[in-house]
Design an enzyme around this catalytic site. Sequence first.
Site, PDB file in Angstrom:
ATOM      1  N   CYS A  37      68.148  64.987   7.794  1.00 35.28           N
ATOM      2  CA  CYS A  37      69.369  65.093   6.991  1.00 35.28           C
ATOM      3  C   CYS A  37      69.580  66.479   6.371  1.00 35.28           C
ATOM      4  O   CYS A  37      70.727  66.927   6.198  1.00 35.28           O
ATOM      5  CB  CYS A  37      69.363  64.064   5.864  1.00 35.28           C
ATOM      6  SG  CYS A  37      68.666  62.460   6.321  1.00 35.28           S
ATOM      7  N   CYS A  65      72.021  69.452   7.637  1.00 39.03           N
ATOM      8  CA  CYS A  65      73.478  69.411   7.430  1.00 39.03           C
ATOM      9  C   CYS A  65      73.855  69.219   5.964  1.00 39.03           C
ATOM     10  O   CYS A  65      74.852  69.767   5.495  1.00 39.03           O
ATOM     11  CB  CYS A  65      74.096  68.281   8.256  1.00 39.03           C
ATOM     12  SG  CYS A  65      74.037  68.627  10.024  1.00 39.03           S
ATOM     13  N   MET A  72      78.671  62.729  11.684  1.00 44.07           N
ATOM     14  CA  MET A  72      77.470  62.051  11.171  1.00 44.07           C
ATOM     15  C   MET A  72      76.909  61.153  12.271  1.00 44.07           C
ATOM     16  O   MET A  72      77.592  60.257  12.755  1.00 44.07           O
ATOM     17  CB  MET A  72      77.874  61.229   9.939  1.00 44.07           C
ATOM     18  CG  MET A  72      76.834  60.244   9.476  1.00 44.07           C
ATOM     19  SD  MET A  72      75.517  61.030   8.519  1.00 44.07           S
ATOM     20  CE  MET A  72      74.412  59.633   8.322  1.00 44.07           C
ATOM     21  N   HIS A  75      77.272  79.983   9.261  1.00 49.27           N
ATOM     22  CA  HIS A  75      76.333  79.227  10.090  1.00 49.27           C
ATOM     23  C   HIS A  75      75.770  80.101  11.208  1.00 49.27           C
ATOM     24  O   HIS A  75      74.940  80.953  10.965  1.00 49.27           O
ATOM     25  CB  HIS A  75      77.018  77.965  10.614  1.00 49.27           C
ATOM     26  CG  HIS A  75      76.081  77.014  11.274  1.00 49.27           C
ATOM     27  ND1 HIS A  75      75.072  76.378  10.594  1.00 49.27           N
ATOM     28  CD2 HIS A  75      75.985  76.597  12.559  1.00 49.27           C
ATOM     29  CE1 HIS A  75      74.389  75.616  11.432  1.00 49.27           C
ATOM     30  NE2 HIS A  75      74.919  75.735  12.635  1.00 49.27           N
ATOM     31  N   HIS A  94      81.707  76.683  16.408  1.00 53.16           N
ATOM     32  CA  HIS A  94      80.239  76.741  16.582  1.00 53.16           C
ATOM     33  C   HIS A  94      79.976  77.624  17.796  1.00 53.16           C
ATOM     34  O   HIS A  94      79.851  77.144  18.922  1.00 53.16           O
ATOM     35  CB  HIS A  94      79.671  75.332  16.779  1.00 53.16           C
ATOM     36  CG  HIS A  94      78.177  75.276  16.623  1.00 53.16           C
ATOM     37  ND1 HIS A  94      77.314  75.700  17.602  1.00 53.16           N
ATOM     38  CD2 HIS A  94      77.394  74.861  15.590  1.00 53.16           C
ATOM     39  CE1 HIS A  94      76.064  75.538  17.172  1.00 53.16           C
ATOM     40  NE2 HIS A  94      76.084  75.035  15.959  1.00 53.16           N
TER      41      HIS A  94
END
Length: 662
Positions: A178, A181, A219, A457, A499
């Site tokens: 977890c 993220c 998710m 990121h 991304h």
Amino acid sequence: MSTPRIPRITLAALALGAAVAIVGCTQVLPERVVVMTESGEVLAGGDAPGAPPVELPLDEMAAAGKVTFEEKCAVCHTIGQGPLVGPDLAGATETRDPDWLVEWIMDPEAFAAEDADAAEIYTGAMVSQDLEPPQIAQVVAYLDSTADVEVSTAAPDGPRQLSPAEFDEASNVYFNRCAGCHGTLRVGATGPNIEPERTREIGTTGLQTILTNGLPGGMPAWGEAGILTAEEIELMANFVQLEPPTPPSLNLAEITESWNLIVPVADRPTEPQTARDWENYTGIILRDAGQVAIMDSDAHEKVAIIDTGFAVHILRSSATGRYFIAVGRDGRVTMIDLWTEIPEIVAQVQGCFDARSVDGSKFEGFEDQYIIEGCYWPPQYVVFDGQTLEPLVVHDVLSKDINGDDLDEVRVAAIVASHFDPVWVMGLKESGYVAIVDYSQPDFPMVKKIAADLFLHDGGWDHTGRYFITAANAQNKLMVVDVKTQELVAGIETGEVPHPGRGANWVDPEFGWVYGTTHIGEGKLTLIGADPVGSPEHAWKVVREVELPGTGSLFLKTHPNSQWVWMDTPLSNVVEESHQACVYSKEKMELETCFPVADHGRVVHFEYDRAGDEVWVSVWDPEGEIVIYDDATLVEKLRIAGPWLITPTGKFNVYNTANDIY
Ligand code: DHE
């Protein structure tokens, strides 16, 4: 019992897939109508002026809508059991006009841009489920039929006490599954904030549902996918409602304690001991095995399997290419010497408890001298000796964010090494700064922090190596930093959650040099102009958008000798799409093809051989495969499988990685 507000229902549309309206007794049909069968199938419409609408009994519409609701909406909403991720929707047509609901369900983001009420409640959590207009009509009919359902006023069920052993176990699961993220302290980044204040609103049952079934925005369905057991899900649903444990710090002395120099420099060969072309080796991450496979890309042979430790995330090559440097999710850095006959580990060290990035010093005169590791936790970067991994310095990166807000967590995201200056450039995720570390100065200081955007990121160099281009996930942007002038030059909206990995650079016939990214949140390849000298009018603007079949893309890759750009969609929630690779033609400026690479696993990440004439693709699965394609013809050349190929993910060709060819 109140009477439903919509006694009979008809769907009318100006054009299929465009605006639709539920027509109740008080509304008038537009001229162009869509006629549906009783089961909701569209029979005619659009261009049939004056065509009579077929009126359908509300209960049949509602029954069909209930099925769609349970399949698509129930993961976030209940009917009568109280709020979950979203509100309880029992009798939603009592408070919202049906037409309003149709628009909202169809495309919440677009609707929020034009409707004040929608804008007020839009947080990004509600996403389009790509329902057909008839399905939306049915869902609204179903909501309308629930006006009499009594809404539970009971507070969400709160957490139970966890024993110290359960708390430790849950902390481990959280760290492994977890934290990447949602953040170590749960404040969110790629995923939302899940601090106790928020998770207690959802309650244990709601959290268990989410952990089991996942959510549309990315998710994972940990339960459905068989990754977490029902017991683990129950444990995690409770754990995330409790205050997070305070993660420990890791100082230079402690890092030095973990340092293991396995082969001193004096004992290493002074020239390559192998007849193989080690510069054309490809390192393959075997994620869940905690290993790296070194392949000879000429012979397509496995040269070595190296035990690097827990969940290696990336490999980078040192400037000369002699060493592979691996960083694991547990913060362990491993240095692998490729000059020995069989590649072997020469040093290891743990600079962080959680990490994703590492790189070497690449500027002339500093080749293979230093290595930097960026930590997810603690918030710091560590510099090591580039031959031995001896820890040299640790620097804190915790600060306020670019808006002046206080932070408890700042994670170091992508790091790139400049070929033109003695600097590393790194994205600081939560704070939104791009930082420059000068390794020619004593103590390796952070010499500049450039305000970019949230949350930074992944990213890579433009074709010249002067501009660092990195994704700001939360803003759907690529940020461009000129490393020469140390200034931000642009922030460009490219699509939902860009991304790029390290991205891809090529010459577009119309716009000159471009840099490409795909997206997690939508099926789109976006090209930005990246030639401020040759095509200044297009520089740092979106110049081309190409629709892809499938969301959930993580990586794209090209090579100067290739006519293609390869793209994956491993996180698509459509299983077939997670098996595919897509190929864009640079010359034709369009998508050439998408095709299945495998019938199982998630197809992820590409790498070329040194010559750029073949492409390696991973099938990310316990029964993993590496599939090698002839790049010119797109024909499969070789499929490598075997019990050793456990969850292959990233692949890194020595020459391409050392020279930043992408
Ligand atoms: Fe990655 C790159 C972080 C999930 C495989 N990943 C990166 C980078 C960062 C990052 C910051 C850039 C490093 C650099 O260039 O210095 N990745 C994260 C996460 O935080 C996230 C979302 C969740 C997590 O908990 O890790 C995440 N990443 C994944 C995966 O699920 C992947 C597919 C498999 C895995 O290992 O977990 C994955 N990430 C990769 C790969 C790269 C990468 C293969 C390098 C791409 C390249 O070509 O350079």
